[in-house]
Design a protein around this motif. Structure first.
Motif, mmCIF file in Angstrom:
data_model
loop_
_atom_site.group_PDB
_atom_site.id
_atom_site.type_symbol
_atom_site.label_atom_id
_atom_site.label_comp_id
_atom_site.label_asym_id
_atom_site.label_seq_id
_atom_site.Cartn_x
_atom_site.Cartn_y
_atom_site.Cartn_z
ATOM 1 N N THR A 336 49.496 1.310 -89.794
ATOM 2 C CA THR A 336 50.738 0.558 -90.033
ATOM 3 C C THR A 336 50.464 -0.719 -90.813
ATOM 4 O O THR A 336 51.242 -1.106 -91.687
ATOM 5 N N TYR A 337 49.342 -1.364 -90.505
ATOM 6 C CA TYR A 337 49.010 -2.615 -91.189
ATOM 7 C C TYR A 337 48.934 -2.393 -92.702
ATOM 8 O O TYR A 337 49.519 -3.131 -93.490
ATOM 9 N N TYR A 338 48.208 -1.345 -93.094
ATOM 10 C CA TYR A 338 48.040 -1.109 -94.536
ATOM 11 C C TYR A 338 49.293 -0.522 -95.174
ATOM 12 O O TYR A 338 49.583 -0.783 -96.338
ATOM 13 N N ALA B 65 38.091 -13.140 -83.789
ATOM 14 C CA ALA B 65 37.800 -12.183 -84.866
ATOM 15 C C ALA B 65 36.369 -11.661 -84.719
ATOM 16 O O ALA B 65 36.114 -10.460 -84.888
ATOM 17 N N ALA B 66 35.441 -12.568 -84.367
ATOM 18 C CA ALA B 66 34.037 -12.159 -84.210
ATOM 19 C C ALA B 66 33.888 -11.148 -83.073
ATOM 20 O O ALA B 66 33.151 -10.165 -83.197
ATOM 21 N N PRO B 182 43.106 -5.187 -89.730
ATOM 22 C CA PRO B 182 44.358 -4.969 -88.976
ATOM 23 C C PRO B 182 44.245 -5.392 -87.514
ATOM 24 O O PRO B 182 45.189 -5.972 -86.970
ATOM 25 N N PHE B 183 43.103 -5.130 -86.883
ATOM 26 C CA PHE B 183 42.946 -5.482 -85.464
ATOM 27 C C PHE B 183 42.853 -7.000 -85.302
ATOM 28 O O PHE B 183 43.413 -7.568 -84.370
ATOM 29 N N ALA B 187 45.485 -9.267 -83.193
ATOM 30 C CA ALA B 187 45.023 -10.131 -82.096
ATOM 31 C C ALA B 187 45.407 -11.584 -82.355
ATOM 32 O O ALA B 187 45.822 -12.298 -81.436
ATOM 33 N N LEU B 188 45.309 -12.017 -83.604
ATOM 34 C CA LEU B 188 45.647 -13.408 -83.910
ATOM 35 C C LEU B 188 47.142 -13.664 -83.754
ATOM 36 O O LEU B 188 47.558 -14.761 -83.367
ATOM 37 N N GLN B 189 47.950 -12.671 -84.069
ATOM 38 C CA GLN B 189 49.400 -12.815 -83.883
ATOM 39 C C GLN B 189 49.719 -13.042 -82.407
ATOM 40 O O GLN B 189 50.492 -13.930 -82.060
ATOM 41 N N VAL B 190 49.102 -12.222 -81.551
ATOM 42 C CA VAL B 190 49.362 -12.341 -80.109
ATOM 43 C C VAL B 190 48.870 -13.702 -79.609
ATOM 44 O O VAL B 190 49.565 -14.410 -78.876
#
Lengths: 434, 202
Positions: A336-338, B65-66, B182-183, B187-190
C-alpha cells in the motif's frame, strides 16, 4: 505430560520471562527518560524506586527462567517461536506499563477530587449550554451581574480538561462567576477551521452567551488550558479588542520544537490513557488522508491476507490462522505504501505530511506575547526543552516572557497543590496577591 | 580446494573443541553461552534498550527506524539461512567425528550456524544504524558463536558462514532502504500521533 503440554508450558514460561524482563527494562528507561506518565504508582517517577524495581524484575526473570533445567541445554521451542515469545513479551510489557500507569494515576486523581470535596469545598451548580461549535458550562451563581469578578476558561477541546477546571473553580475567591468554553473539535490543520481563525470561534461563543444574557465577558479574566491555551493565544488580540480582559493567562500551551517540528512528548507527564483520549478527540479516522489510505489498502490488504493465510495453511505452519493473516497485513502495508506513492506521483500530488508537522507549523506562528495586555504564558516542566530552542527564550516574565514552572507537570498539574494558588494569583492579582 | 578448506575447518574445530573438558568453570560458562535462549533473548532485550535510550524525540524516531531494520535483518538472514540449509547438507561435527560434546545433539544440518547468523544479524544491523551502541551486541554474539564450537555442535566454518550471511542481510536492509521504508513510515506515524497527544489533565 504429553509433548504438546510440555511445548505449551515452555512457550508460556518463555513468554513470562520476556514479559518480566521487558517490564523491568521499561521501568529503568522510564526513570532515565523522566517519563512521569509511565510511573506505576501515580504521581512522579522516582528514579531510585523505578531503577530498583526494574533491576529486581530483570534479575528475577533471568534467575527464575534459567533455574529450570528445561531451559538449560535441552532442546525445546524452536527459534521462530522464541522470536514470537520475545516480540509478544515486549509488546505485553509495554501494554501492561501503559495500563498500570493510567490506572494508578486515575486513582490518584480520584482521591484528589474526593479530598477536595471532603475538605470544606462544597459542590456547586453547573449549567451546560450548547453553542455553535462547542459547549459552555456556567459554574456557581448564575447571576453574573452580582459577581465581583468573572473568569472565562478556554478548556481543551471536547472537555478534556474538565476535572482541572472544576478543581480550580473550587478554589476561586467568593463572588466569582465563571464560564468554561470548549470547542467540539480539535483544531485540524487543513480542515474547515483552517481559514477561519481560532479567535472568531471564541468571540462567537462569548457573544452568544452575552446575547442570551447568561454571562458578561467584558472585563473578565481569561484562562486557557493546554490546547485551549493555544486557542486563547491565537485569539488574544481580538479578545483584548472585544472584551478588554482583566488578565490573559495561557497555561501550558502546546509549543512546537522548531528544529524537529515536534509538539512535545506526551509520556513526560501524560498517562497513555490521557494520550489516547486526546488521540480519539482528534478523530484521525475522519481525516481525508487516513480515509484515502484506507480505501487504497482494502483491495491489496484483502488479497494479501487471503493469500498468506492459504499459503501458511497449505504449508501446515504452526498457528497458521494467526501467522497467515499477520503476514498478510505486514505484506499489504508494504504494498500500500508504494501504491500510494506511485499514485501521488502520477497525479503530481505533494507527498503526505503528517499531522504533527502540520500542527507544529501552524502553532509555531503563535506569538507568546502579543497585544498591549501581554498574555501571561506559563510553561510546565515537561516543556522546558521545547521552549529553550525557541528564539527569545531569555526574556524574563517581567519583560513579557513566559513563566517556567519546572516542578509542574502538564498531565499531573495539581500534583503540587501550590500550583493552583499560584495560578489564581496571576488571574486575580489584586485579590490574592502574588 | 574444498577439501583443503574442510580440513582446515576441522583442524580449527579440533583445536577449539579440544579445550573442552579441561576446566570445569570454563565448561560451565561455555555451556551457558551455548544455550539457545540466554544470548538471543539478551540481544532482544538490548534492542528494546536501543529503542528507548534516546534523549529526545528526534533521537527516539531514529532509534525506532534502527530497531525496525534490526528485525528486518534478522528475518532476512533467517530466510537466506533456510535457503542455504536446503542446498547444503553438512552433518554436525559429532556425527562424523569424536568430539567433546557439552551440549544436546541438535538434529538439523550444521551449515551455516543458526545462532551465529541470528546474533551477528543483531550486531551488524545495529552497527550500520548506531555505531556507538552496537558494540554492546558484539560480545554476546562472539561468545555464543565461540561456545557453539567449543561445545562441539558447530564447525568454525559454520560460524563464519553465519556471520557472512548476517553481514550480507544487514547490508541489504540498510542499502536497499525501500525494503524497510514503509514499515518505518508506519511506525513513525503511530509514534507521532501518540507522543504528540498532549493534554492538561487532573
Amino acid at each position: 505430560m504429553t509433548v504438546n503440554e510440555v511445548f505449551y508450558e515452555d512457550i508460556l514460561e518463555t513468554f513470562i520471562f520476556c514479559f518480566l524482563a521487558s517490564l523491568g527494562i521499561i521501568q529503568v528507561m522510564a526513570a532515565r527518560r523522566g517519563w512521569h506518565g509511565l510511573s506505576f504508582y501515580g504521581g512522579r517517577v522516582r528514579e531510585n524506586v523505578n531503577n530498583a524495581l526494574g533491576a529486581a524484575l530483570i534479575i528475577f526473570a533471568y534467575a527464575w527462567y534459567f533455574s529450570d533445567p528445561l531451559h538449560r541445554n535441552v532442546r525445546n521451542i524452536e527459534a521462530l517461536m522464541s522470536m514470537v515469545c520475545l516480540i509478544l513479551g515486549i509488546l505485553s510489557a509495554a501494554a501492561f506499563s501503559c495500563i498500570a500507569a493510567s490506572l494508578s494515576e486515575s486513582l490518584r486523581r480520584r482521591r484528589l477530587r474526593r479530598w477536595n470535596l471532603g475538605h470544606g469545598v462544597e459542590e456547586f451548580t453547573e449549567r451546560r449550554v450548547s453553542l455553535p461549535g462547542g459547549t459552555a458550562v456556567l459554574y456557581g451563581d448564575p447571576d453574573w451581574t452580582a459577581a465581583k469578578r468573572r473568569l472565562v476558561i478556554v478548556g481543551e477541546p471536547g472537555g478534556l480538561s474538565r476535572h482541572l477546571e472544576r478543581l480550580l473553580i473550587h478554589r476561586l475567591p467568593e463572588g466569582t462567576a465563571a464560564v468554561s468554553l470548549w470547542s467540539r473539535d480539535f483544531p485540524s490543520p487543513g480542515g474547515e477551521a483552517e481559514g477561519e481563525a481560532l479567535d472568531s470561534y471564541l468571540s462567537r461563543m462569548l457573544r452568544e452567551l452575552e446575547g442570551q444574557r447568561l454571562f458578561e465577558p467584558e472585563g473578565s479574566s481569561f484562562l486557557g488550558l493546554g490546547w485551549g491555551a493555544d486557542q486563547l493565544l491565537a485569539a488574544s488580540r481580538s479578545v483584548e479588542r472585544d472584551f478588554r480582559p482583566a488578565a490573559l493567562v495561557a497555561l501550558s500551551p502546546v509549543l512546537p520544537e522548531p528544529e524537529s517540528m515536534t509538539l512535545g512528548d506526551s509520556l513526560r507527564s501524560n498517562t497513555p490513557w490521557d494520550a489516547l483520549k486526546v488521540l480519539l478527540g482528534t478523530r484521525p479516522w475522519r481525516e481525508e488522508g487516513f480515509r484515502s489510505l484506507l480505501r487504497l489498502w482494502i483491495p491489496p490488504g484483502t488479497l494479501s491476507i487471503v493469500t498468506a493465510t492459504a499459503l501458511t495453511a497449505s504449508l501446515h505452519l504452526r498457528w497458521w490462522f494467526l501467522s497467515g493473516p499477520l503476514g498478510g497485513i505486514i505484506a499489504s502495508l508494504w504494498v500500500t505504501y508504494y501504491l500510494d506513492r506511485s499514485l501521488r506521483r502520477k497525479r503530481a500530488a505533494p507527498p503526505r505530511e503528517d499531522w504533527e508537522r502540520r500542527m507544529a507549523g501552524r502553532l509555531s506562528a503563535l506569538e507568546l506575547h502579543g497585544g498591549e495586555l501581554r498574555p501571561v504564558v506559563i510553561l510546565t516542566g515537561d516543556q522546558v526543552e521545547e521552549h529553550e530552542k525557541r528564539p527569545g527564550t531569555r526574556v524574563s516574565p517581567a519583560e513579557g516572557g513566559p513563566w517556567i514552572w519546572r516542578r509542574a507537570l502538564r498531565g499531573k498539574f495539581l500534583l503540587d497543590p501550590q500550583n493552583a494558588e499560584r495560578l489564581l494569583s496571576l488571574l486575580f492579582p489584586e485579590d490574592i496577591g502574588t | 580446494m574444498l577439501d583443503w578448506l574442510l580440513n582446515l575447518d576441522y583442524a580449527l574445530f579440533r583445536c577449539l573443541n579440544g579445550l573442552a573438558g579441561r576446566n570445569a568453570l570454563l565448561d560451565s560458562s561455555m555451556k551457558a553461552f551455548c544455550n539457545d535462549h540466554l544470548v538471543p533473548f539478551t540481544l532482544g532485550f538490548l534492542v528494546l534498550v536501543m529503542a528507548l535510550k534516546g534523549r529526545r524525540r528526534a533521537e527516539d524516531r531514529e532509534n525506532l527506524a534502527a530497531v525496525i531494520r534490526v528485525f528486518l535483518t534478522v528475518a532476512l538472514s533467517a530466510a537466506l539461512m533456510q535457503l542455504v540449509i536446503t542446498l547444503v547438507h553438512r552433518p554436525r561435527p559429532f556425527v562424523d567425528h569424536e568430539v567433546n560434546l557439552l551440549f544436546y545433539r541438535p538434529v538439523d544440518w550444521s551449515f551455516p550456524s543458526n545462532p551465529a547468523t541470528a546474533t551477528f544479524s543483531f550486531f551488524f544491523s545495529a552497527f550500520l544504524s548506531d555505531r556507538k551502541f552496537s558494540w554492546y551486541f558484539l560480545p554476546p554474539a562472539i561468545l555464543m558463536s565461540f561456545a557453539r564450537v567449543f561445545c562441539g555442535v558447530h564447525y568454525p566454518g559454520d560460524v563464519l558462514a553465519g556471520m557472512f550471511l548476517a553481514l550480507f542481510s544487514a547490508w541489504m536492509v540498510h542499502r536497499l532502504r525501500f525494503l524497510s521504508r514503509p514499515f518505518v513510515a508506519a511506525a513513525l506515524q503511530v509514534e507521532s500521533r501518540l507522543r504528540s497527544a498532549l493534554s492538561l489533565r487532573e
